[in-house]
Design an enzyme around this catalytic site. Structure first.
Site, PDB file in Angstrom:
ATOM      1  N   LEU A   1       0.838  -1.198   0.000  1.00  0.00           N
ATOM      2  CA  LEU A   1       0.000   0.000   0.000  1.00  0.00           C
ATOM      3  C   LEU A   1       0.874   1.249   0.000  1.00  0.00           C
ATOM      4  CD1 LEU A   1      -2.860  -0.975   2.477  1.00  0.00           C
ATOM      5  CD2 LEU A   1      -2.487  -1.622   0.083  1.00  0.00           C
TER       6      LEU A   1
ATOM      7  N   ARG B   1       2.631  14.861   6.069  1.00  0.00           N
ATOM      8  CA  ARG B   1       3.562  15.304   7.096  1.00  0.00           C
ATOM      9  C   ARG B   1       5.026  15.293   6.642  1.00  0.00           C
ATOM     10  NH1 ARG B   1       2.201  12.014  12.247  1.00  0.00           N
ATOM     11  NH2 ARG B   1       1.143  10.615  10.800  1.00  0.00           N
TER      12      ARG B   1
ATOM     13  N   ARG C   1      33.835   8.441  -8.594  1.00  0.00           N
ATOM     14  CA  ARG C   1      32.502   8.707  -9.147  1.00  0.00           C
ATOM     15  C   ARG C   1      32.071   7.562 -10.054  1.00  0.00           C
ATOM     16  NH1 ARG C   1      33.200  14.142 -11.946  1.00  0.00           N
ATOM     17  NH2 ARG C   1      31.078  13.637 -12.587  1.00  0.00           N
TER      18      ARG C   1
ATOM     19  N   ARG D   1      56.299  21.458 -23.000  1.00  0.00           N
ATOM     20  CA  ARG D   1      56.302  22.623 -22.117  1.00  0.00           C
ATOM     21  C   ARG D   1      57.359  23.597 -22.618  1.00  0.00           C
ATOM     22  NH1 ARG D   1      59.234  18.915 -17.706  1.00  0.00           N
ATOM     23  NH2 ARG D   1      61.368  19.337 -18.346  1.00  0.00           N
TER      24      ARG D   1
ATOM     25  N   GLU E   1      -8.638   0.172  16.355  1.00  0.00           N
ATOM     26  CA  GLU E   1      -7.905   1.386  16.013  1.00  0.00           C
ATOM     27  C   GLU E   1      -7.925   2.345  17.201  1.00  0.00           C
ATOM     28  OE1 GLU E   1      -5.978   1.985  13.159  1.00  0.00           O
ATOM     29  OE2 GLU E   1      -6.360  -0.162  13.239  1.00  0.00           O
TER      30      GLU E   1
ATOM     31  N   ASN F   1       6.322   8.702   8.914  1.00  0.00           N
ATOM     32  CA  ASN F   1       5.352   9.735   8.577  1.00  0.00           C
ATOM     33  C   ASN F   1       5.987  11.116   8.439  1.00  0.00           C
ATOM     34  OD1 ASN F   1       3.075   7.933   8.772  1.00  0.00           O
ATOM     35  ND2 ASN F   1       3.372   8.006  10.980  1.00  0.00           N
TER      36      ASN F   1
ATOM     37  N   GLY G   1      -3.181   0.707  16.065  1.00  0.00           N
ATOM     38  CA  GLY G   1      -4.262  -0.201  16.402  1.00  0.00           C
ATOM     39  C   GLY G   1      -3.776  -1.154  17.485  1.00  0.00           C
TER      40      GLY G   1
END
Ligand code: UD1
Ligand code: CA
Length: 447
Positions: free
Chosen positions: A10, A17, A318, A425, A157, A229, A143
């Site tokens: 679910l 919140r 990385r 260089r 509940e 939550n 509950g």
């Protein structure tokens, strides 16, 4: 287990919140969305089919799980009418017929597969409904499990509970296992006649009892069914998850000097006798072999590190960094999308990106692969046993042959054949006696 199993997760909560634009189920623990933790636990417990019930933002959840290669069916619960109603959104899946139906919440990321296996074993042993409970000294909001004579009679509940029932400390963790033979008839018998006017999944217990079906409760640790939550609870879950995983890795032979400062991702793999020093952070998709050392303050993500490697301190690996066994990436070295050959050394202050560095190559301090020209990325390849002098710029695309030698301070824009010395260089000029003249001139103009 020979029994077939469907998991219904679910995930239709909007997670008010969390104060977020993102669905709650997609907030990560150890870099993995909570819903994926739950789906992974279900699959590990032998749940071959997984249905995820989503609400608003549901497409995003489905896309995420699909990207990971999780095989899940998505069901939409258009209106949020309670946990029982949410399970019925997956009716199409339940109707296919399974021996076991597990109902899980997407916001309990710490759930262990072993607990689900034990709940399925209860069904195999003849239970029709198994409920996961836990003891807590802060039962508010949960509950309560009403147990008489050792049998689970009902789940009340919090809002609907009497004062006496609220004193009960045995609570519903929200996870339920239903025998597939009865799941739909039990779910279809739910009503919304309660304080919230919702279809409570939990009412299944009383309905099953009235039908003389067998209902059992199974206990878990409170931490395992911690429901998230808020962001503070998310951080709490992260801390619990990290402590658990560090413990597992140490049990498997990984040393951590200060484990509480090491942050792992959900899929971090580390071999035995590897030492992780303090303050190391792992992003997703990291493999480390055996007997390696990751020194303090390193950040590693998407990297494959072989046996006997030494990383850091202060290294940044990385995605796409591949370090063959015995290679080294030292302090202030960044490696991205590059292979470092066996025994090669990149010991100090270097950036190696989009490159192949051969075996036993020595990359001097301050070497940079100039892989990006402002339009596209280009590759650098360095043959085995080559030597790259300090402070060299390798301007990609460029190829440096086996055993070649790049003089320090070079800007290499053309390929260097094998065994060749390349000097790119300005030539040094020494002016004899010039300093004395300069000083003389300076003292005159001072006045
Ligand atoms: C639920 C249980 C409670 C238990 C607690 C444990 C019920 C009625 N209550 O309460 O006994 O102690 O979990 O944490 O089951 N959801 C939907 N659609 C809905 C309603 C909920 O998908 O219409 C999902 C939520 O996203 C969440 C889960 O179901 O993942 C639980 O819902 P929530 O509202 O948090 O239930 P609680 O009130 O916490
Ligand atoms: Ca909840």
């Amino acid at each position: 287990m020979a029994r077939t199993c469907l998991t219904v997760v679910l995930a239709a909560g909007d997670g008010t919140r969390m104060v977020s634009d993102k669905p709650k189920a997609l907030h990560p623990v150890a870099g993995l969305p909570m819903v994926a933790h739950v789906a992974a636990a279900a699959i590990a417990a032998g749940g071959e089919a997984c249905a995820v019930v989503v609400g608003k933002g549901g497409k995003e959840i489905g896309e995420h799980l699909a990207d990971r290669g999780d095989k899940v069916d998505l069901f939409e619960q258009a209106e949020r009418l309670g946990t029982g109603h949410a399970v019925l959104a997956a009716r199409g899946a339940i109707e296919r017929g399974y021996d076991d139906v597990l109902v899980l919440f997407a916001d309990t990321p710490l759930l262990r597969p072993a607990t689900l296996v034990r709940m399925r074993e209860q069904l195999a042993a003849g239970a029709d409904v198994a409920v996961l409970g836990f003891e807590t000294d802060r039962p508010d909001g949960y509950g309560r499990l009403i147990v008489t004579d050792g049998a689970l009679q009902a789940i009340r509940e919090h809002r609907d509970a009497s004062a006496a029932e609220r004193a009960i400390t045995l609570c519903n963790g929200g996870i339920m296992a239903l025998s597939g033979a009865h799941a739909l008839t039990l779910l279809d018998a739910l009503s919304n006649d309660n304080a919230k006017g919702e279809y409570y999944l939990t009412d299944i217990v009383e309905i099953a009892q009235s039908r003389k079906l067998k209902v059992v409760a199974h206990k878990a640790e409170e931490t395992e069914i911690l429901g998230i939550n808020t962001r503070a609870q998310l951080a709490q879950a992260e801390a619990i998850w990290q402590a658990r995983r560090r413990g597992e890795l140490m049990d498997a032979g990984v040393s951590m000097v200060a484990p509480e400062t090491v942050f792992l991702a959900h899929d971090t793999q580390i071999g035995r006798d590897t030492v992780i020093e303090p303050h190391v952070v792992f992003g997703p998709s990291v493999h480390i072999g055996s007997r390696a050392t990751v020194k303090a303050f390193s950040h590693v993500e998407g990297a494959w590190i072989g046996d006997d490697c030494a990383i850091g301190p202060f290294a940044r690996l990385r995605p796409g960094a591949i370090l063959a066994s015995g290679s080294k990436a030292g302090n202030f070295v960044e490696i991205k999308n590059a292979t470092i050959g066996a025994g090669a050394k990149v010991n100090h202050l270097a950036y190696i990106g989009d490159a192949e560095i051969g075996e036993a190559v020595n990359v001097g301090a301050g070497t940079i692969t100039c892989n990006y020209d402002g339009f596209a990325k280009h590759r650098t390849s360095v043959g085995a046993a080559a030597f790259i002098g300090s402070n060299s710029s390798l301007v990609a695309p460029v190829e440096i042959g086996r055993g070649a030698y790049v003089a320090s301070g070079s800007v290499i824009t053309e390929d260097v054949p094998a065994g060749t010395l390349a000097i790119g260089r300005g030539r040094q000029v020494n002016k004899d006696g010039r300093v004395a003249k300069m000083r003389e001139r300076a003292s005159k103009t001072k006045s």
